[in-house]
Design a protein around this motif. Structure first.
Motif, mmCIF file in Angstrom:
data_model
loop_
_atom_site.group_PDB
_atom_site.id
_atom_site.type_symbol
_atom_site.label_atom_id
_atom_site.label_comp_id
_atom_site.label_asym_id
_atom_site.label_seq_id
_atom_site.Cartn_x
_atom_site.Cartn_y
_atom_site.Cartn_z
ATOM 1 N N ILE A 75 2.929 -7.288 -2.577
ATOM 2 C CA ILE A 75 2.945 -5.899 -2.128
ATOM 3 C C ILE A 75 3.575 -5.823 -0.740
ATOM 4 C CG2 ILE A 75 1.578 -3.816 -1.793
ATOM 5 C CD1 ILE A 75 1.364 -4.985 -4.601
ATOM 6 N N LEU A 76 4.647 -5.037 -0.630
ATOM 7 C CA LEU A 76 5.297 -4.776 0.651
ATOM 8 C C LEU A 76 5.087 -3.316 1.031
ATOM 9 C CD1 LEU A 76 8.804 -6.459 0.096
ATOM 10 C CD2 LEU A 76 6.746 -7.495 1.073
ATOM 11 N N PRO A 77 5.170 -2.981 2.309
ATOM 12 C CA PRO A 77 5.116 -1.556 2.690
ATOM 13 C C PRO A 77 6.302 -0.799 2.094
ATOM 14 C CG PRO A 77 4.869 -2.991 4.616
ATOM 15 C CD PRO A 77 5.308 -3.856 3.484
ATOM 16 N N GLY A 78 6.099 0.474 1.825
ATOM 17 C CA GLY A 78 7.220 1.300 1.409
ATOM 18 C C GLY A 78 8.241 1.388 2.523
ATOM 19 N N PHE A 79 9.508 1.492 2.134
ATOM 20 C CA PHE A 79 10.570 1.575 3.132
ATOM 21 C C PHE A 79 10.803 3.016 3.579
ATOM 22 C CE2 PHE A 79 12.752 -2.530 1.535
ATOM 23 C CZ PHE A 79 11.930 -3.295 2.342
ATOM 24 N N LEU B 46 12.978 6.346 -4.951
ATOM 25 C CA LEU B 46 11.643 5.810 -5.227
ATOM 26 C C LEU B 46 11.742 4.485 -5.971
ATOM 27 C CD1 LEU B 46 9.711 9.065 -6.235
ATOM 28 C CD2 LEU B 46 9.359 7.693 -4.158
ATOM 29 N N ALA B 47 12.672 4.383 -6.911
ATOM 30 C CA ALA B 47 12.850 3.155 -7.684
ATOM 31 C C ALA B 47 13.347 1.999 -6.821
ATOM 32 C CB ALA B 47 13.824 3.391 -8.839
ATOM 33 N N HIS B 48 13.898 2.320 -5.649
ATOM 34 C CA HIS B 48 14.338 1.288 -4.715
ATOM 35 C C HIS B 48 13.341 1.075 -3.579
ATOM 36 C CE1 HIS B 48 18.228 1.850 -6.753
ATOM 37 N NE2 HIS B 48 18.540 0.664 -6.271
ATOM 38 N N GLY B 49 12.149 1.635 -3.702
ATOM 39 C CA GLY B 49 11.094 1.371 -2.727
ATOM 40 C C GLY B 49 11.081 2.263 -1.507
ATOM 41 N N HIS C 143 12.293 -2.916 11.346
ATOM 42 C CA HIS C 143 13.077 -1.684 11.467
ATOM 43 C C HIS C 143 12.985 -0.845 10.199
ATOM 44 C CE1 HIS C 143 14.775 -2.594 15.340
ATOM 45 N NE2 HIS C 143 15.278 -3.742 14.927
ATOM 46 N N ALA C 144 12.894 -1.488 9.031
ATOM 47 C CA ALA C 144 12.831 -0.773 7.753
ATOM 48 C C ALA C 144 11.482 -0.125 7.501
ATOM 49 C CB ALA C 144 13.142 -1.746 6.606
ATOM 50 N N THR C 145 10.487 -0.504 8.277
ATOM 51 C CA THR C 145 9.117 -0.034 8.037
ATOM 52 C C THR C 145 8.523 0.594 9.305
ATOM 53 O OG1 THR C 145 8.374 -2.326 8.467
ATOM 54 C CG2 THR C 145 8.659 -1.669 6.160
ATOM 55 N N VAL C 146 8.068 -0.235 10.210
ATOM 56 C CA VAL C 146 7.392 0.250 11.422
ATOM 57 C C VAL C 146 8.333 1.072 12.292
ATOM 58 C CG1 VAL C 146 6.021 -0.403 13.429
ATOM 59 C CG2 VAL C 146 5.906 -1.776 11.334
ATOM 60 N N GLY C 147 9.576 0.617 12.439
ATOM 61 C CA GLY C 147 10.530 1.363 13.254
ATOM 62 C C GLY C 147 10.739 2.775 12.747
#
Length: 451
Positions: free
Chosen positions: A69-73, A127-130, A379-383
């Motif tokens: 499980i990764l965070p959503g982008f 959505l299909a790409h996260g 950068h893709a998440t928290v940033g």
């Protein structure tokens, strides 16, 4: 503590810049709004008790070890109406690309049926790409821009959306522009109010964004009025800044000042402002961004086509400027933030190493420019979450549970490359849409891979 759902899974996220945390069999408790109330590791004292309670209450969603499980982008820069032209005319100069391809396409969004068809497909694709959170430029048409907001609300994607403003007759075609500065402002105000009304019944959040296309497209009075509107209502602001040689030169020739200086003078920079590209941002502009708290949407794929340069992410990060990632559909051909975070790493290495092999290595590039994969993940998440001033991008108490479920069996993890350090790197470098089996936004499943 009122827990409505429990998640049991192997998770991975970037808790600090440049660091990645991998937790096996993490137990996460969500409230009814999909906000994380606790995260427990198997070694925590209350872990077994909570796990037993979750099973007893039949509120446990468990993922086996074949899933990560990764965070959503978070995609900070998308031109939604340009989705049909993705991958087209990318060899053209920016000015020609806008006039001959982009503006004719965007003018079609006065057609409600065409707009709905495109926007439904785009949101499904993202959505299909996260991509769980998206910052959109819609079109100059207020009504069909509102339809994008409704589609995002219905499908469960968290969205920030702006009706594009472009009223400068010298830089916009007569068939596609706001009728006047006054009409541009009135339609923007109406659009923002309608989105705020829609947001009252949208759990994950739908937000209006003040959206001057960029300085060349707008008259002085419009830029000033939009800045005042944003400050009065504390609205988000998005635009382009110092994207290319042409844009930078145009603004300087018109005002005798830089893009960043003029955006600040019009009241369009601040903590809730996100400016795309910024590759030509000079020292004065960088200081303005740092002082005002303005964030950058780094679009590494589209920059290769239209920006005439590479964003110095490492330098701006050191200066205290927050940076997230953007796909820049359709200046960027890919709807995937995975592709963009990979490209962010690649171009940073090219910037540091240089490209002219006839030069000695010490003169070929810019030292200390590379970023790591772990930093690109941040950068893709928290940033992106920091740019939007929301608790997004981490698995942590009080953060939204936005997540993508990666099927590790679709990746080459045999031959000893099944340890934690290998898995998160493989997930970021090799995941594509078929590997993403499910996506959650604020605890609600919004995408299920049927393959």
């Amino acid at each position: 503590m009122n827990i409505s759902k429990y998640i049991l899974a192997n998770i991975c996220h970037p808790p600090e810049y440049g660091k990645v945390e991998f937790i096996n069999h993490a137990l996460i408790g969500l409230d009814r709004s999909g906000i994380i109330q606790f995260l427990l590791k198997p070694t925590d004292a209350t872990y077994q008790e909570k796990l037993k309670q979750a099973k007893k209450e039949e509120r446990l969603i468990a993922f086996d070890d074949s899933k990560l499980i990764l965070p959503g982008f978070i995609d900070l820069h998308i031109h939604a109406p340009q989705w049909p032209q993705a991958g087209v005319a990318l060899d053209s100069p920016l000015y020609d690309w806008l006039d001959n391809c982009t503006f004719p396409l965007e003018s079609k969004y006065s057609n409600p049926e065409f707009s709905k068809e495109v926007y439904n497909n785009l949101v499904d694709t993202l959505l299909a790409h996260g991509t769980t959170t998206a910052l959109y430029f819609a079109s100059a048409n207020k009504n069909t821009s509102l339809s994008l907001a409704k589609i995002c609300a219905k499908k469960g994607q968290r969205a920030f959306i702006g009706k594009v403003v472009m009223d400068n007759p010298d830089q916009t075609p007569d068939y596609y522009r706001d009728e006047s500065s006054q009409s541009a402002l009135l339609e923007t105000e109406d659009f923002c109010k309608e989105v705020e009304k829609l947001a009252q019944n949208t759990l994950q959040g739908i937000y209006p964004v003040i959206t001057p296309r960029f300085i060349p497209s707008c008259t002085d009075s419009t830029l000033k009025n939009l800045g005042e509107l944003a400050q009065t209502h504390n609205y988000y602001v998005q635009s382009h800044c110092s994207e290319s040689d042409w844009e930078d030169s145009y603004v300087f020739n018109r005002f005798g000042k830089s893009d960043a200086e003029m955006l600040k003078s019009f009241g369009l920079l601040g903590p809730r402002s996100i400016m795309a590209h910024c590759v030509k941002l000079d020292t004065t502009g960088a200081n303005i961004f740092a002082e005002t708290g303005t964030s950058i949407a780094h679009c590494p794929i589209s920059n290769a086509y239209f920006a005439n340069s590479v964003l110095s992410v490492a330098k701006f990060q050191r200066l205290g400027i927050n940076i997230g990632l953007g796909s820049d559909i359709s200046g960027g051909f890919s709807p995937s933030i995975y592709d963009n975070l990979r490209q962010a790493v690649i171009v940073s290495r090219i910037l540091e190493d240089g490209v002219d092999s006839s030069l000695p290595s010490e003169k070929r590039g810019k030292a200390n420019s590379r970023i790591t994969l772990a930093k690109a993940f941040w950068h893709a998440t928290v940033g992106g979450g920091q740019a939007l001033k929301l608790k997004l991008g981490l698995f942590k108490k009080d953060y939204s549970f936005d997540a993508q479920v990666i099927d590790l069996s679709t990746l080459p993890t045999y031959g000893g490359f099944d340890n934690q350090d290998s898995l998160w790197q493989k997930a970021l470098y090799l995941t594509n849409s078929p590997s993403i089996k499910a996506v959650f936004v604020q605890g609600k499943k919004v995408y299920q891979n049927q393959l």
